[in-house]
Design an enzyme around this catalytic site. Structure first.
Site, PDB file in Angstrom:
ATOM      1  N   ASP A  47       4.550  37.911  35.096  1.00 53.88           N
ATOM      2  CA  ASP A  47       4.893  39.099  34.310  1.00 53.88           C
ATOM      3  C   ASP A  47       4.563  40.373  35.085  1.00 53.88           C
ATOM      4  O   ASP A  47       4.851  41.479  34.611  1.00 53.88           O
ATOM      5  CB  ASP A  47       4.258  39.068  32.911  1.00 53.88           C
ATOM      6  CG  ASP A  47       2.746  39.007  32.935  1.00 53.88           C
ATOM      7  OD1 ASP A  47       2.160  38.938  34.029  1.00 53.88           O
ATOM      8  OD2 ASP A  47       2.137  39.025  31.843  1.00 53.88           O
ATOM      9  N   SER A  48       4.019  40.223  36.297  1.00 54.26           N
ATOM     10  CA  SER A  48       3.894  41.364  37.221  1.00 54.26           C
ATOM     11  C   SER A  48       5.276  41.973  37.486  1.00 54.26           C
ATOM     12  O   SER A  48       5.370  43.087  37.995  1.00 54.26           O
ATOM     13  CB  SER A  48       3.256  40.922  38.542  1.00 54.26           C
ATOM     14  OG  SER A  48       3.925  39.787  39.062  1.00 54.26           O
ATOM     15  N   ASP A  86       5.369  33.155  33.363  1.00 51.32           N
ATOM     16  CA  ASP A  86       4.303  33.669  32.498  1.00 51.32           C
ATOM     17  C   ASP A  86       4.768  33.806  31.061  1.00 51.32           C
ATOM     18  O   ASP A  86       5.876  34.305  30.803  1.00 51.32           O
ATOM     19  CB  ASP A  86       3.887  35.067  32.972  1.00 51.32           C
ATOM     20  CG  ASP A  86       2.709  35.035  33.927  1.00 51.32           C
ATOM     21  OD1 ASP A  86       1.853  34.144  33.787  1.00 51.32           O
ATOM     22  OD2 ASP A  86       2.657  35.905  34.805  1.00 51.32           O
ATOM     23  N   LYS A 114       2.434  29.695  32.293  1.00 45.46           N
ATOM     24  CA  LYS A 114       1.083  30.210  32.516  1.00 45.46           C
ATOM     25  C   LYS A 114       0.779  31.237  31.430  1.00 45.46           C
ATOM     26  O   LYS A 114       1.681  31.945  30.984  1.00 45.46           O
ATOM     27  CB  LYS A 114       0.986  30.856  33.906  1.00 45.46           C
ATOM     28  CG  LYS A 114      -0.358  31.535  34.179  1.00 45.46           C
ATOM     29  CD  LYS A 114      -0.534  31.904  35.645  1.00 45.46           C
ATOM     30  CE  LYS A 114       0.037  33.254  36.028  1.00 45.46           C
ATOM     31  NZ  LYS A 114      -0.499  34.408  35.267  1.00 45.46           N
ATOM     32  N   GLU A 116      -2.756  33.881  29.968  1.00 48.12           N
ATOM     33  CA  GLU A 116      -4.066  34.427  30.300  1.00 48.12           C
ATOM     34  C   GLU A 116      -5.092  34.083  29.220  1.00 48.12           C
ATOM     35  O   GLU A 116      -4.823  34.281  28.035  1.00 48.12           O
ATOM     36  CB  GLU A 116      -3.969  35.949  30.457  1.00 48.12           C
ATOM     37  CG  GLU A 116      -3.033  36.361  31.586  1.00 48.12           C
ATOM     38  CD  GLU A 116      -2.938  37.882  31.746  1.00 48.12           C
ATOM     39  OE1 GLU A 116      -3.688  38.616  31.073  1.00 48.12           O
ATOM     40  OE2 GLU A 116      -2.091  38.315  32.552  1.00 48.12           O
ATOM     41  N   GLU A 184      -8.287  35.466  39.025  1.00 44.87           N
ATOM     42  CA  GLU A 184      -7.915  36.808  39.485  1.00 44.87           C
ATOM     43  C   GLU A 184      -9.131  37.722  39.524  1.00 44.87           C
ATOM     44  O   GLU A 184      -9.855  37.879  38.524  1.00 44.87           O
ATOM     45  CB  GLU A 184      -6.836  37.410  38.558  1.00 44.87           C
ATOM     46  CG  GLU A 184      -6.470  38.837  38.977  1.00 44.87           C
ATOM     47  CD  GLU A 184      -5.090  39.293  38.544  1.00 44.87           C
ATOM     48  OE1 GLU A 184      -4.347  38.515  37.920  1.00 44.87           O
ATOM     49  OE2 GLU A 184      -4.757  40.457  38.862  1.00 44.87           O
TER      50      GLU A 184
HETATM   51  O1  KIV Z   1       1.970  38.139  36.926  1.00 40.61           O
HETATM   52  C1  KIV Z   1       1.676  37.651  38.027  1.00 40.61           C
HETATM   53  O2  KIV Z   1       2.373  37.850  39.026  1.00 40.61           O
HETATM   54  C2  KIV Z   1       0.472  36.832  38.099  1.00 40.61           C
HETATM   55  C3  KIV Z   1      -0.009  36.366  39.431  1.00 40.61           C
HETATM   56  C4  KIV Z   1      -0.129  37.347  40.480  1.00 40.61           C
HETATM   57  C5  KIV Z   1      -1.207  35.506  39.330  1.00 40.61           C
HETATM   58  O3  KIV Z   1      -0.087  36.531  37.103  1.00 40.61           O
END
Ligand code: KIV
Length: 254
Positions: A47-48, A86, A114, A116, A184
């Site tokens: 989600d970056s 994510d 994934k 958090e 992280e």
């Molecule tokens: O959102 C993301 O890109 C991430 C990774 C960098 C671990 O969670």
């Protein structure tokens, strides 16, 4: 002969074999295809993308629709890598919602999801894993909670309480069935301790050299988001500057 696809078991066995796991983010077809052709075994539609692709200030603006859209784009290159996506902010508040949205990402093509959190999301992780969807954990600095942290990306595990919480969270995620955990911005000493303590691979980002693998936001590694680079990243390429120069050369050639 094409090499076999990377599976969750392949990633897990890399820890046992002491083989470092390289992981990178990908948000679209060409980048996913390039990273896959380079042999990266583990890809993430992180989600970056909210920051490095969509121009938001943080990840809290990213929606399920955004994640599905980019996951479909990556899936179209049918990567050999294991690739996941994510669950975005507020998309996994209950076990039912977590499973519903995990299924949406799998339907869009993701191999794993994934999210958090640690002990607080263990029941949600169990709901996802029980439905046969591989799950990757993410503890330490949680970007989806950056606003609660006053907008700062703070290092975790600096004191005894923080260390104990991280160790308990990692154990809870492994127990709930996660196949790997992103660490992280965890202090290198605590990341090393977690890596020795859990049976599943740890994938570090800004957490020192002793994790089982490392993940980076690809834009940070290759310089395609040159306006901000985290301190722990040493870019391998300055693609942003190369693009500006190439475009200027082309304009001058007209
Ligand atoms: O959102 C993301 O890109 C991430 C990774 C960098 C671990 O969670």
């Amino acid at each position: 002969m094409t090499s076999p696809r990377i599976t969750v078991d392949t990633i897990r066995s890399m820890k046992a074999r002491g083989k470092k796991i390289a992981a990178l983010t990908a948000y679209d077809y060409p980048m996913a295809r390039l990273l896959d052709e380079a042999g990266v075994p583990l890809l993430l539609v992180g989600d970056s993308l909210g920051m490095v692709v969509l121009g938001y200030p943080d990840t809290t603006h990213v929606t399920m629709a955004d994640m599905e859209h980019h996951t479909r784009a990556v899936a179209r290159c049918r990567p050999r890598a294991l690739f996941g996506a994510d669950l975005p902010y507020h998309s996994y508040e209950t076990p039912e919602e977590a499973l519903h949205n995990a299924r949406r990402l799998v339907d869009a093509g993701a191999d794993y999801v994934k999210a958090e959190g640690g002990r607080d999301i263990a029941a949600r992780v169990r709901a996802i894993v029980s439905a046969g969807i591989p799950f990757m954990g993410h503890i330490g600095m949680l970007p989806q909670h950056v606003l609660e942290e006053g907008g700062k990306y703070r290092i975790k595990g600096r004191d005894a309480d923080g260390r104990a919480r991280l160790l308990e969270d990692a154990a809870a995620l492994a127990e709930a069935g996660a196949f790997a955990i992103v660490l992280e911005l965890v202090t290198p000493a605590v990341a090393k301790e977690i890596t020795a303590a859990v049976p599943i691979p740890t994938i570090g980002i800004g957490s020192g050299p002793d994790c089982d693998g490392q993940i980076l936001v690809t834009h940070d590694l290759i310089g395609t988001f040159p306006w901000f680079t985290p301190r722990f990243v040493k870019p391998e390429l300055n693609a942003g500057e190369q693009i500006r120069s190439a475009v200027k050369r082309w304009m001058q050639s007209l």
